[in-house]
Write a protein that holds these residues in place. Structure first.
Motif, PDB file in Angstrom:
ATOM      1  N   LEU A 529       0.806  -1.281  -0.018  1.00 22.37           N
ATOM      2  CA  LEU A 529       0.033  -0.012   0.073  1.00 22.37           C
ATOM      3  C   LEU A 529       0.921   1.254  -0.112  1.00 22.37           C
ATOM      4  CD1 LEU A 529      -2.963  -0.967   2.699  1.00 22.37           C
ATOM      5  CD2 LEU A 529      -3.008  -0.763   0.167  1.00 22.37           C
ATOM      6  N   LEU A 530       1.977   1.149   0.714  1.00 17.12           N
ATOM      7  CA  LEU A 530       3.015   2.286   0.567  1.00 17.12           C
ATOM      8  C   LEU A 530       3.925   2.384  -0.627  1.00 17.12           C
ATOM      9  CD1 LEU A 530       3.998   1.980   4.433  1.00 17.12           C
ATOM     10  CD2 LEU A 530       2.463   3.721   3.455  1.00 17.12           C
ATOM     11  N   GLN A 531       3.587   1.619  -1.639  1.00 19.64           N
ATOM     12  CA  GLN A 531       4.053   1.698  -3.016  1.00 19.64           C
ATOM     13  C   GLN A 531       5.732   1.240  -2.937  1.00 19.64           C
ATOM     14  OE1 GLN A 531       3.424   5.793  -4.423  1.00 19.64           O
ATOM     15  NE2 GLN A 531       1.775   5.139  -5.410  1.00 19.64           N
ATOM     16  N   LEU A 532       5.788   0.168  -1.871  1.00 23.75           N
ATOM     17  CA  LEU A 532       7.130  -0.287  -1.629  1.00 23.75           C
ATOM     18  C   LEU A 532       8.304   0.791  -1.480  1.00 23.75           C
ATOM     19  CD1 LEU A 532       6.714  -3.198  -4.462  1.00 23.75           C
ATOM     20  CD2 LEU A 532       6.418  -3.318  -2.226  1.00 23.75           C
ATOM     21  N   ALA A 533       7.926   1.706  -0.873  1.00 20.61           N
ATOM     22  CA  ALA A 533       8.775   2.871  -0.584  1.00 20.61           C
ATOM     23  C   ALA A 533       9.997   2.139   0.234  1.00 20.61           C
ATOM     24  CB  ALA A 533       8.375   3.885   0.274  1.00 20.61           C
ATOM     25  N   PRO A 534      11.322   2.231  -0.158  1.00 22.76           N
ATOM     26  CA  PRO A 534      12.412   1.344   0.474  1.00 22.76           C
ATOM     27  C   PRO A 534      12.755   2.054   1.810  1.00 22.76           C
ATOM     28  CG  PRO A 534      12.993   2.447  -1.730  1.00 22.76           C
ATOM     29  CD  PRO A 534      11.785   2.943  -1.467  1.00 22.76           C
ATOM     30  N   GLU A 535      12.459   3.149   2.278  1.00 20.09           N
ATOM     31  CA  GLU A 535      12.605   3.630   3.570  1.00 20.09           C
ATOM     32  C   GLU A 535      11.605   3.100   4.549  1.00 20.09           C
ATOM     33  OE1 GLU A 535      10.585   7.913   3.138  1.00 20.09           O
ATOM     34  OE2 GLU A 535      12.487   7.767   4.343  1.00 20.09           O
ATOM     35  N   LEU A 536      10.543   2.509   4.001  1.00 21.47           N
ATOM     36  CA  LEU A 536       9.506   1.960   4.748  1.00 21.47           C
ATOM     37  C   LEU A 536       9.248   0.336   4.613  1.00 21.47           C
ATOM     38  CD1 LEU A 536       6.773   4.518   3.657  1.00 21.47           C
ATOM     39  CD2 LEU A 536       8.314   4.588   5.627  1.00 21.47           C
ATOM     40  N   LYS A 537      10.569  -0.306   4.240  1.00 15.46           N
ATOM     41  CA  LYS A 537      10.755  -1.626   4.216  1.00 15.46           C
ATOM     42  C   LYS A 537      10.141  -2.563   5.287  1.00 15.46           C
ATOM     43  CE  LYS A 537      13.799  -5.322   2.645  1.00 15.46           C
ATOM     44  NZ  LYS A 537      12.909  -5.754   1.509  1.00 15.46           N
ATOM     45  N   GLU A 538      10.335  -1.907   6.518  1.00 15.07           N
ATOM     46  CA  GLU A 538      10.060  -2.730   7.780  1.00 15.07           C
ATOM     47  C   GLU A 538       8.405  -3.045   7.712  1.00 15.07           C
ATOM     48  OE1 GLU A 538      10.605  -0.832  11.543  1.00 15.07           O
ATOM     49  OE2 GLU A 538      11.057   0.985  10.287  1.00 15.07           O
ATOM     50  N   THR A 559       8.752  -5.862  13.939  1.00 19.98           N
ATOM     51  CA  THR A 559       8.808  -4.999  15.290  1.00 19.98           C
ATOM     52  C   THR A 559       8.406  -3.860  15.622  1.00 19.98           C
ATOM     53  OG1 THR A 559      11.071  -4.285  14.336  1.00 19.98           O
ATOM     54  CG2 THR A 559      11.347  -6.198  15.397  1.00 19.98           C
ATOM     55  N   VAL A 560       7.571  -3.331  14.447  1.00 16.00           N
ATOM     56  CA  VAL A 560       6.718  -2.054  14.542  1.00 16.00           C
ATOM     57  C   VAL A 560       5.864  -2.168  15.735  1.00 16.00           C
ATOM     58  CG1 VAL A 560       5.191  -0.571  13.293  1.00 16.00           C
ATOM     59  CG2 VAL A 560       7.080  -1.753  12.003  1.00 16.00           C
ATOM     60  N   ASN A 561       5.673  -1.008  16.407  1.00 10.29           N
ATOM     61  CA  ASN A 561       4.523  -1.006  17.316  1.00 10.29           C
ATOM     62  C   ASN A 561       3.179  -0.357  16.754  1.00 10.29           C
ATOM     63  OD1 ASN A 561       6.035  -1.840  19.563  1.00 10.29           O
ATOM     64  ND2 ASN A 561       6.831   0.218  19.864  1.00 10.29           N
ATOM     65  N   ILE A 562       2.143  -1.248  17.004  1.00  4.81           N
ATOM     66  CA  ILE A 562       0.949  -0.779  16.370  1.00  4.81           C
ATOM     67  C   ILE A 562       0.147  -0.328  17.687  1.00  4.81           C
ATOM     68  CG2 ILE A 562      -1.184  -1.434  15.041  1.00  4.81           C
ATOM     69  CD1 ILE A 562       0.481  -3.450  13.644  1.00  4.81           C
ATOM     70  N   GLU A 563      -0.745   0.905  17.490  1.00  2.65           N
ATOM     71  CA  GLU A 563      -1.427   1.389  18.716  1.00  2.65           C
ATOM     72  C   GLU A 563      -2.742   1.720  18.174  1.00  2.65           C
ATOM     73  OE1 GLU A 563       0.145   4.761  20.432  1.00  2.65           O
ATOM     74  OE2 GLU A 563       2.134   3.951  20.683  1.00  2.65           O
ATOM     75  N   LYS A 564      -3.725   1.527  18.757  1.00  3.71           N
ATOM     76  CA  LYS A 564      -5.071   1.853  18.660  1.00  3.71           C
ATOM     77  C   LYS A 564      -5.617   2.717  19.911  1.00  3.71           C
ATOM     78  CE  LYS A 564      -9.544   0.071  17.237  1.00  3.71           C
ATOM     79  NZ  LYS A 564     -10.378   0.499  18.179  1.00  3.71           N
ATOM     80  N   SER A 565      -6.228   3.852  19.574  1.00  2.00           N
ATOM     81  CA  SER A 565      -6.583   4.812  20.809  1.00  2.00           C
ATOM     82  C   SER A 565      -5.734   5.072  21.739  1.00  2.00           C
ATOM     83  CB  SER A 565      -7.975   4.249  21.385  1.00  2.00           C
ATOM     84  OG  SER A 565      -8.984   3.844  20.422  1.00  2.00           O
ATOM     85  N   GLY A 566      -4.537   5.176  21.319  1.00  3.64           N
ATOM     86  CA  GLY A 566      -3.348   5.429  22.267  1.00  3.64           C
ATOM     87  C   GLY A 566      -2.734   4.162  22.915  1.00  3.64           C
ATOM     88  N   ARG A 567      -3.351   3.082  22.544  1.00  7.22           N
ATOM     89  CA  ARG A 567      -2.696   1.711  23.536  1.00  7.22           C
ATOM     90  C   ARG A 567      -2.172   0.917  22.267  1.00  7.22           C
ATOM     91  NH1 ARG A 567      -4.707   2.019  28.747  1.00  7.22           N
ATOM     92  NH2 ARG A 567      -6.325   3.392  28.973  1.00  7.22           N
ATOM     93  N   LEU A 585       1.128   3.444  13.544  1.00  8.68           N
ATOM     94  CA  LEU A 585       2.291   2.333  13.369  1.00  8.68           C
ATOM     95  C   LEU A 585       3.742   3.355  13.583  1.00  8.68           C
ATOM     96  CD1 LEU A 585       0.269   1.674  10.970  1.00  8.68           C
ATOM     97  CD2 LEU A 585       1.550  -0.482  11.343  1.00  8.68           C
ATOM     98  N   SER A 586       4.369   3.048  14.678  1.00  8.19           N
ATOM     99  CA  SER A 586       5.670   3.800  15.068  1.00  8.19           C
ATOM    100  C   SER A 586       6.764   2.968  14.326  1.00  8.19           C
ATOM    101  CB  SER A 586       5.660   3.883  16.457  1.00  8.19           C
ATOM    102  OG  SER A 586       4.822   4.614  17.003  1.00  8.19           O
ATOM    103  N   LEU A 587       7.463   3.583  13.230  1.00 11.48           N
ATOM    104  CA  LEU A 587       8.518   2.806  12.584  1.00 11.48           C
ATOM    105  C   LEU A 587       9.677   2.892  13.434  1.00 11.48           C
ATOM    106  CD1 LEU A 587       7.809   3.880   8.950  1.00 11.48           C
ATOM    107  CD2 LEU A 587       7.092   1.848  10.201  1.00 11.48           C
ATOM    108  N   THR A 593       6.014   7.890  11.690  1.00 13.86           N
ATOM    109  CA  THR A 593       4.829   7.538  12.234  1.00 13.86           C
ATOM    110  C   THR A 593       3.752   7.329  10.980  1.00 13.86           C
ATOM    111  OG1 THR A 593       5.050   8.075  14.435  1.00 13.86           O
ATOM    112  CG2 THR A 593       2.716   7.390  14.116  1.00 13.86           C
ATOM    113  N   ILE A 594       3.232   6.127  10.864  1.00 13.51           N
ATOM    114  CA  ILE A 594       2.048   5.871   9.676  1.00 13.51           C
ATOM    115  C   ILE A 594       0.830   5.727  10.459  1.00 13.51           C
ATOM    116  CG2 ILE A 594       1.308   4.554   7.893  1.00 13.51           C
ATOM    117  CD1 ILE A 594       4.293   3.449   7.712  1.00 13.51           C
TER     118      ILE A 594
END
Length: 600
Positions: A529-538, A559-567, A585-587, A593-594
């Motif tokens: 969905l991110l068009q395979l951007a190299p810097e976002l490979k994780e 290893t990306v942290n995913i949050e919903k409603s701050g948790r 999602l915090s890379l 942050t996505i």
């Protein structure tokens, strides 16, 4: 209901200093306060259209926002900033204030804001609500401050209609109201074109408050009133002084050791000089570790951290004939508490003893001077009839006491309010019921009766029949799983994913990208969905899989942290999202942050 009704509220005191050519002393007996609050999560939203050049040619609105930031607590509050026209011009994500440097970072961002053509208020408010939904702390009090003229000026080239803008604004207002986010509006009317009714409607529907002014010079004072209104303050009318070119002294009495912060704001058209002496007579350096000092074009602000009890001497030197307004704002560590009631259920005619008192850090205050001249009352709301009754409470000097007689077989809410001419506190709401069986537990459902079997009837060839059924079921199960696997591999998505990426180093955020999902089947990675951007490979190990009822299952193998409603959520084994859900999602490899919003 706003969350501040369930939280301990911040004690803020706003008082006026009467400054004349000679020295005067005022007492903090005349203060305006509310209860101590949790931290604030505030979005400052400003109309950056060219029409504001007439409404606010000197950008005093920017100065007001900076003063608002300086008045916030030294640590813990969050602030974000949005500048909009018919699109988001600049945006600063919610920043948690941990130091004076964080405040300076926010103020520098405000100084960089520019203006552009066209206006669409729905854009600014919708974005502010979204940011608070994504990044607000559940224990904080959210709020939006909107500075605008209330008028839209849409760009015809985009095809955007007034109806579409109105619908989006209505949805943003509904979302804000649902989430308990009040919108405080400030309308500037320097050119006489203020749409006062439009701004008032936004505030009224969200539980905020609307302000308007013909001069931007009033903005710092309005921001102080918004602070007070949001935190349920009672404000003593503020007076002003005229500078005479010399230092003029005023005595500030810090009444007790419960003061956490004392904010002294000095608003003037010309710069001022200040000196400060503590209760021991020692001159204080400005700034210092426990004294913060901020200056801007139209104000100066002194913040005293845990100031010593006693009389402080403030000296202010202003330009001759320059009007100067000075406000003092205290942050107290004080609450109003009500003793727990012996029961939550009563009968009509029962009498309930009420005891309420002031506390600090969970301990009852022994300082009876804080109770002087205070009146207290019990407010009883009948939840069945909607009627409200007030019962006066006695003040023996160290608490508030009284008795309430249950009037009817109804449900009630009880709250104690204590106040004098300038002080206001209230307890948490307590619910009771006087209905028959009002608090009784739900009857435990009886266990189903197990039918008695007749052993003599077991001569029927049960084993043979059961064996055949099991074999047939196994064949059906195999066919079902094969068919399910095929359908799952070819199941399509619905809706679209809105993607925004924020650079955590600059606070800048990309424009929203709308990715339609109905062209994908089976599964898709976020990296696709991110068009395979190299810097976002994780993000290539984050999978989206269609689920039932137009939902999406997220599977996180990274290893990306995913949050919903701050948790933070655990999506290693899958986590389901539905329409209008938002996640962040915090890379780890890059400071980005996505932010994703799923729309069906």
């Amino acid at each position: 209901m706003l969350r501040r009704n369930q939280l301990t509220l911040r004690i803020l005191v706003v008082i006026s200093l009467l400054l004349l050519p000679c020295s005067y002393v005022f007492s903090i007996q005349e203060v305006a306060a509310a209860q101590q609050s949790s931290q604030i999560d505030a979005m400052l939203v400003v109309d950056a259209s060219n029409s504001m050049k007439k409404s606010d040619p000197n950008k005093i609105g920017n100065e007001a926002m900076k003063m608002f930031i300086d008045m916030l607590s030294v640590k813990g509050d969050k602030v974000g900033i949005i500048s909009y026209t018919d699109q988001i011009q600049r945006e600063k994500a919610l920043l948690e204030i941990q130091s004076a440097a964080d405040k300076e970072d926010l103020k520098k961002f405000i100084d960089q804001l520019d203006r552009g053509p066209y206006t669409d208020s729905a854009v600014g408010i919708r974005e502010a609500v979204k940011v608070l939904e994504q990044g607000s702390d559940p224990t904080h009090e959210p709020m939006i401050v909107l500075l605008a003229d209330g008028n839209n000026d849409l760009n015809e080239a985009t095809g955007r209609t007034e109806k579409e803008s109105a619908q989006e604004l209505d949805q943003a207002i509904a979302d804000a109201n649902k989430k308990g986010i009040p919108v405080y509006t400030i309308g500037l009317n320097a050119d006489g074109k203020l749409n006062k009714d439009a701004l008032a409607e936004i505030s009224q529907k969200t539980g905020g408050k609307a302000f308007s002014t013909n001069t931007a010079d009033d903005l710092p004072q309005i921001l102080s009133e918004i602070f007070a209104s949001h935190l349920k303050l009672k404000i003593v009318p503020i007076q002003s002084m005229t500078g005479n070119g010399s230092f003029q002294e005023v005595t500030i009495n810090v009444p007790n050791a419960n003061v956490l912060e004392a904010n002294i704001s000095i608003m003037s058209a010309q710069p001022v000089e200040v000196k400060l002496t503590d209760p021991s007579g020692a001159s204080k350096s400005i700034p210092a570790k426990d004294i913060l000092y901020s200056k801007s074009k139209s104000y100066s602000l002194l913040k005293l951290i845990t100031p010593t009890k006693g009389d402080w001497k403030l000296q202010v030197k202003g330009v001759a004939k320059d009007k100067i307004d000075i406000n003092l704002v205290f942050n107290y560590d004080i609450e109003l508490t009500m003793d727990p009631l012996p029961s939550s259920t009563y009968k009509k005619g029962d009498k309930i003893d009420i005891v309420s008192y002031l506390t600090s850090n969970g301990q009852k205050l022994q300082n009876s001077t804080l109770y002087q001249n205070m009146n207290a009352k019990l407010v009883v709301k009948d939840l069945d009839s909607g009627d409200t009754k007030e019962v006066p409470l006695s003040n023996p000097g160290d608490r508030f006491t009284g008795t309430y007689k249950v009037a009817d077989k109804h449900d009630y809410e009880l709250t104690v309010i204590a106040e004098d001419s300038s002080l206001y506190r209230e307890t948490d709401v307590v619910k009771i019921s006087a209905k028959p069986g009002g608090a009784s537990a739900n009857p435990t459902p009886s266990k189903p009766t197990t039918p008695v079997t007749d052993e003599k009837k077991e001569s029927f060839p049960v084993l043979l029949v059961v064996g055949g059924v099991i074999a047939f079921a196994a064949v059906l199960a195999a066919a079902y799983f094969i068919l399910s696997a095929y359908k799952k591999a070819n199941k399509g998505f619905v809706g679209q994913m809105v993607i925004e990426i924020r650079d955590e180093n600059t606070g800048e955020k990309t424009y929203p990208q709308y990715k339609k999902l109905n062209g994908f089947k089976g599964k898709i990675t976020l990296h696709q969905l991110l068009q395979l951007a190299p810097e976002l490979k994780e993000t290539e190990k984050i999978l989206f899989v269609p689920s039932k009822n137009d939902r999406i299952m997220i599977k996180n193998g990274s290893t990306v942290n995913i949050e919903k409603s701050g948790r933070v959520i655990d999506a290693s084994n899958g986590f389901e999202i539905k329409g209008e859900d938002r996640i962040t999602l915090s890379l780890q490899s890059v400071d980005k942050t996505i932010m994703l919003e799923y729309l069906v």
